[in-house]
Every structure is written in C-alpha cells, then in structure tokens.
Design a protein around this motif. Structure first.
Motif, PDB file in Angstrom:
ATOM      1  N   TRP A  72      35.495  39.688  39.711  1.00 50.31           N
ATOM      2  CA  TRP A  72      36.557  38.720  39.994  1.00 50.31           C
ATOM      3  C   TRP A  72      36.912  38.724  41.471  1.00 50.31           C
ATOM      4  N   CYS A  73      37.493  37.600  41.907  1.00 49.29           N
ATOM      5  CA  CYS A  73      37.883  37.416  43.302  1.00 49.29           C
ATOM      6  C   CYS A  73      39.018  36.404  43.323  1.00 49.29           C
ATOM      7  N   SER A  74      39.399  35.950  44.496  1.00 47.81           N
ATOM      8  CA  SER A  74      40.504  34.991  44.582  1.00 47.81           C
ATOM      9  C   SER A  74      40.048  33.586  44.951  1.00 47.81           C
ATOM     10  N   ALA A  75      38.741  33.332  45.024  1.00 46.94           N
ATOM     11  CA  ALA A  75      38.239  32.010  45.421  1.00 46.94           C
ATOM     12  C   ALA A  75      36.825  31.832  44.886  1.00 46.94           C
ATOM     13  N   ALA A  76      36.706  31.707  43.569  1.00 45.01           N
ATOM     14  CA  ALA A  76      35.387  31.706  42.935  1.00 45.01           C
ATOM     15  C   ALA A  76      34.694  30.359  42.944  1.00 45.01           C
ATOM     16  N   PHE A  77      35.463  29.258  43.055  1.00 46.84           N
ATOM     17  CA  PHE A  77      34.845  27.932  42.966  1.00 46.84           C
ATOM     18  C   PHE A  77      34.292  27.517  44.327  1.00 46.84           C
ATOM     19  N   ALA A  78      33.261  28.220  44.755  1.00 48.53           N
ATOM     20  CA  ALA A  78      32.671  28.007  46.074  1.00 48.53           C
ATOM     21  C   ALA A  78      31.255  28.572  46.082  1.00 48.53           C
TER      22      ALA A  78
ATOM     23  N   HIS B  89      35.883  45.203  42.810  1.00 47.56           N
ATOM     24  CA  HIS B  89      36.032  43.985  42.022  1.00 47.56           C
ATOM     25  C   HIS B  89      34.739  43.588  41.311  1.00 47.56           C
ATOM     26  N   PHE B  90      33.647  44.281  41.600  1.00 49.31           N
ATOM     27  CA  PHE B  90      32.356  43.884  41.055  1.00 49.31           C
ATOM     28  C   PHE B  90      31.657  45.060  40.378  1.00 49.31           C
ATOM     29  N   VAL B  91      30.839  44.725  39.373  1.00 47.90           N
ATOM     30  CA  VAL B  91      29.891  45.681  38.789  1.00 47.90           C
ATOM     31  C   VAL B  91      28.559  44.970  38.660  1.00 47.90           C
ATOM     32  N   LYS B  92      27.497  45.745  38.527  1.00 43.69           N
ATOM     33  CA  LYS B  92      26.171  45.153  38.431  1.00 43.69           C
ATOM     34  C   LYS B  92      26.022  44.398  37.111  1.00 43.69           C
ATOM     35  N   LYS B  93      25.377  43.253  37.189  1.00 39.26           N
ATOM     36  CA  LYS B  93      25.202  42.375  36.032  1.00 39.26           C
ATOM     37  C   LYS B  93      24.231  42.979  35.020  1.00 39.26           C
ATOM     38  N   PRO B  94      24.575  42.925  33.732  1.00 38.80           N
ATOM     39  CA  PRO B  94      23.612  43.367  32.721  1.00 38.80           C
ATOM     40  C   PRO B  94      22.334  42.532  32.784  1.00 38.80           C
TER      41      PRO B  94
ATOM     42  N   SER C  17      39.307  36.124  30.247  1.00 42.62           N
ATOM     43  CA  SER C  17      39.382  36.024  28.784  1.00 42.62           C
ATOM     44  C   SER C  17      38.904  37.302  28.108  1.00 42.62           C
ATOM     45  N   ALA C  18      37.789  37.847  28.565  1.00 43.58           N
ATOM     46  CA  ALA C  18      37.257  39.068  27.968  1.00 43.58           C
ATOM     47  C   ALA C  18      38.173  40.259  28.232  1.00 43.58           C
ATOM     48  N   SER C  19      38.661  40.381  29.459  1.00 41.45           N
ATOM     49  CA  SER C  19      39.564  41.481  29.796  1.00 41.45           C
ATOM     50  C   SER C  19      40.848  41.395  28.987  1.00 41.45           C
ATOM     51  N   THR C  20      41.366  40.178  28.817  1.00 42.64           N
ATOM     52  CA  THR C  20      42.579  39.984  28.036  1.00 42.64           C
ATOM     53  C   THR C  20      42.368  40.400  26.593  1.00 42.64           C
ATOM     54  N   ALA C  21      41.256  39.967  25.988  1.00 41.60           N
ATOM     55  CA  ALA C  21      40.966  40.336  24.603  1.00 41.60           C
ATOM     56  C   ALA C  21      40.862  41.849  24.446  1.00 41.60           C
ATOM     57  N   LEU C  22      40.172  42.495  25.376  1.00 39.56           N
ATOM     58  CA  LEU C  22      40.018  43.946  25.321  1.00 39.56           C
ATOM     59  C   LEU C  22      41.371  44.648  25.395  1.00 39.56           C
ATOM     60  N   GLN C  23      42.189  44.260  26.346  1.00 38.38           N
ATOM     61  CA  GLN C  23      43.478  44.924  26.534  1.00 38.38           C
ATOM     62  C   GLN C  23      44.445  44.640  25.388  1.00 38.38           C
TER      63      GLN C  23
ATOM     64  N   PRO D  71      55.432  41.296  25.021  1.00 40.02           N
ATOM     65  CA  PRO D  71      54.499  40.745  26.010  1.00 40.02           C
ATOM     66  C   PRO D  71      54.217  41.755  27.110  1.00 40.02           C
ATOM     67  N   THR D  72      52.997  41.767  27.575  1.00 45.45           N
ATOM     68  CA  THR D  72      52.607  42.651  28.674  1.00 45.45           C
ATOM     69  C   THR D  72      51.751  41.878  29.659  1.00 45.45           C
ATOM     70  N   VAL D  73      51.716  42.352  30.884  1.00 49.57           N
ATOM     71  CA  VAL D  73      50.920  41.707  31.922  1.00 49.57           C
ATOM     72  C   VAL D  73      49.478  42.224  31.847  1.00 49.57           C
ATOM     73  N   LYS D  74      48.537  41.306  31.768  1.00 54.89           N
ATOM     74  CA  LYS D  74      47.121  41.667  31.708  1.00 54.89           C
ATOM     75  C   LYS D  74      46.477  41.421  33.069  1.00 54.89           C
ATOM     76  N   THR D  75      45.830  42.417  33.594  1.00 57.98           N
ATOM     77  CA  THR D  75      45.164  42.282  34.885  1.00 57.98           C
ATOM     78  C   THR D  75      43.741  42.821  34.791  1.00 57.98           C
ATOM     79  N   GLN D  76      42.849  42.213  35.549  1.00 60.48           N
ATOM     80  CA  GLN D  76      41.481  42.701  35.577  1.00 60.48           C
ATOM     81  C   GLN D  76      41.393  43.980  36.402  1.00 60.48           C
ATOM     82  N   ASN D  77      40.514  44.878  35.989  1.00 55.45           N
ATOM     83  CA  ASN D  77      40.325  46.125  36.714  1.00 55.45           C
ATOM     84  C   ASN D  77      38.888  46.586  36.535  1.00 55.45           C
ATOM     85  N   HIS D  78      38.466  47.460  37.420  1.00 56.32           N
ATOM     86  CA  HIS D  78      37.068  47.898  37.443  1.00 56.32           C
ATOM     87  C   HIS D  78      36.689  48.633  36.167  1.00 56.32           C
TER      88      HIS D  78
END
Length: 319
Positions: free
Chosen positions: A95-101, A110-115, A129-135, A264-271
């Motif tokens: 994840w990043c803050s400006a992906a549509f580029a 913020h990154f891991v190697k792609k399967p 979406s995946a991180s939210t479901a997991l958490q 309710p809780t705040v969901k954030t992406q993490n490594h």
C-alpha cells in the motif's frame, strides 16, 4: 508519468488523467513501477469528501493527497540507500498514498514480495479489503476452529476475503448473497450459502458464534437474533458515507450495553498482516476474486462502479 489527479472533492468528474512528475524517494523508500491497483469503497469516500468530519484528516477544502489510491502491485524500480529487503526488479504488493499512477512510492515496510501464484491484478486486490476482513475476524471476532461464522454480504470486497479467511481459521462458514452470486460464494469455500432474496437469515433456526455484517440491511438487534448466547456481531456495513458514519456511532453505543455487539475499531494496513495474507495465498487458502479490470484512464468509471455497491469481489485498475 500519467496519474489520476484530484484537486477538489466531488463526484467522479473531479478525477482527471494528467502528466505529473515521478515521485522522488528518500533513503528508506521504494519506488514501484505500478502494474495494477485496486479500488475499495474508501476511495469513493475520499473522492466525495463525505462525511465532512473526515476532512479533518484528509484536507478541509481539497485533498492533501492529489493522487488517490492505496492498494498497489508492481515491480521495484529503485530503492533508497537504507532499504535492505528489496531490490530493483522485485515483484511486490502493498500500500501507498498515491496508487492510481504509473509510479508510486512508500517506505520499505509498506511492501512484501508478490506470491508467484498470483498475477499483479490479483496481488493488488490484497489490500484494504483483505486486511479489514482479517482484522475483523481475527481481532474482533476471535474466530476459532469449529465455530460457526456467518458473513452477510459475502460477495463483496471484504466479504469474499472474509469467507476464505474464516475457512482458513477452521470455521464452518455461511455466506449471505444475492441469487447471481450464490455459486461464486460457494466456489470460494462457503459451507452454506443463503440467497437473501429467498431467505432471511435473521429468522432462521441456525445459530452462529460470529456474524460479520458487511451490509447493514437489518437493525443490529435483528441481526443479533441468530447469535449463540456468547456470540459476537461485527457490524461493518451501513452505507458508503454518512450512513456508514451513523451506523458506526450506533454500533459504538450498542457495544456499551450489549455484550454480543462488538464495538467499532479502526482498521489499518500493516506489514505483519500483509505477510499473513501472503502466506494464506501461497498456502492456497485465499484467492482474490476480481470483479472486473479497468485501464488507468477509466478510474472514475471504476470508482463509480464500486460506489454503486454491486461489485463482485474487487475492482482493479491495470496500469
């Protein structure tokens, strides 16, 4: 480079394809040549700037981040002097803050190697979406082996991941969806599928240990009816903007007095969660569901499709 740029809040017309400068990276950052990015409902909320209270964080009059998008997959183009785990040529997602580029940057964590068993489009879908479901399932629901879990809204971005993650945790999973998505939800691993156009899960005889409600189409009191006495309702639905905020407030109030209602809780992406999700993918337990793919120039149309609430799985931008 080409990028989707947003100078003000509003409808899809505020998103424009422009040529802007390529990001410069710091010593601890990575520059990624974007191959794909995915869209979640939060991108639409940030585009509209509604609810207004959100602008305290994103910018009062205009977005602080002119290029939207967070979920990304691509190839490492360059790395800063302090980066040790990645190198140019590595295929990554994160994840990043400006992906549509065409290029995006963020710190190394913020990154891991792609399967290897995923395309860039599929890898980009493993984001919010995946991180939210997991958490939601692991941290809020504390799902255990042998429990019964119901996912309301099982065919959406969070729902398709939730069904698979709950199964990976050893739960017996029931997915609630529309007629056209019944077979898809069954194909991703749901033990039972309820077609909500024919059956109301809140009035059935089955009882569940955890209900993950991604829709909010019933009152919370009604949705809690099928829970076991020690069960937990996780309310993750209620609309895309102001409706969702209202649902969040009601969830918070209910959780103070109702034992079965998770707050309710705040969901954030993490490594750490990126690694956990990658491991589930490599083990064959989770597979992103792609609704459709759009080119970068059609990002406004793609976000509109997600905002309509009819996406089946995740919508992806191919760059």
């Amino acid at each position: 480079m080409q990028a989707i740029v947003q100078d003000t809040y509003g409808s899809a017309e505020v998103l424009q394809l422009r040529n802007i400068d390529k990001p410069e990276i710091g010593a601890d950052e990575v520059l990624v040549r974007v191959r794909a990015a995915s869209i979640h409902v939060g991108d639409w909320i940030l585009m509209t700037g509604s609810p207004f209270v959100m602008r305290l964080a994103t910018g009062l009059r205009r977005p602080k981040n002119r290029v939207p998008g967070t979920d990304v997959a691509g190839t490492v183009e360059a790395v800063g002097s302090e980066v040790t785990g990645l190198r140019p040529g590595d295929e990554v997602f994160g994840w990043c803050s400006a992906a549509f580029a065409e290029y995006a940057s963020a710190t190394e964590d913020h990154f891991v190697k792609k399967p290897a068993n995923l395309t860039f489009e599929q890898a980009a879908a493993i984001g919010v979406s995946a991180s939210t479901a997991l958490q939601l399932l692991r941290d809020d629901g504390k799902v255990q082996h042998g429990q019964k879990v119901l996912v309301n809204g099982a065919s959406g971005g969070v729902g398709t991941f939730a069904v698979q993650i709950a199964k990976a945790f050893g739960a017996e999973v029931t997915g609630v969806t529309s007629t056209k998505n019944v077979e898809m939800v069954r194909a991703i691993g749901a033990d039972h599928v309820i077609d909500y156009t024919r059956e109301d899960f809140t009035t059935g005889a089955e009882r569940y240990d955890v209900i993950l409600d991604n829709v909010g189409n019933h009152s919370m009191a009604r949705t809690r009816r099928p829970l076991t006495p020690s069960g937990t309702l996780i309310s993750n639905g209620g609309g895309h903007s102001d409706g969702k905020l209202g649902r969040t407030v009601r969830t918070m109030l209910a959780s103070m007095v109702v034992r079965q209602q998770a707050g309710p809780t705040v969901k954030t992406q993490n490594h750490g969660d990126l690694v956990a999700l990658r491991d589930l993918v490599e083990a064959g337990k989770v597979r992103p569901v792609i609704d459709r793919t759009y080119p970068l120039a059609e990002t406004p149309t793609a976000i509109g499709h997600v905002a309509a609430g009819h996406a089946r799985g995740t919508v992806v931008i191919a760059v």
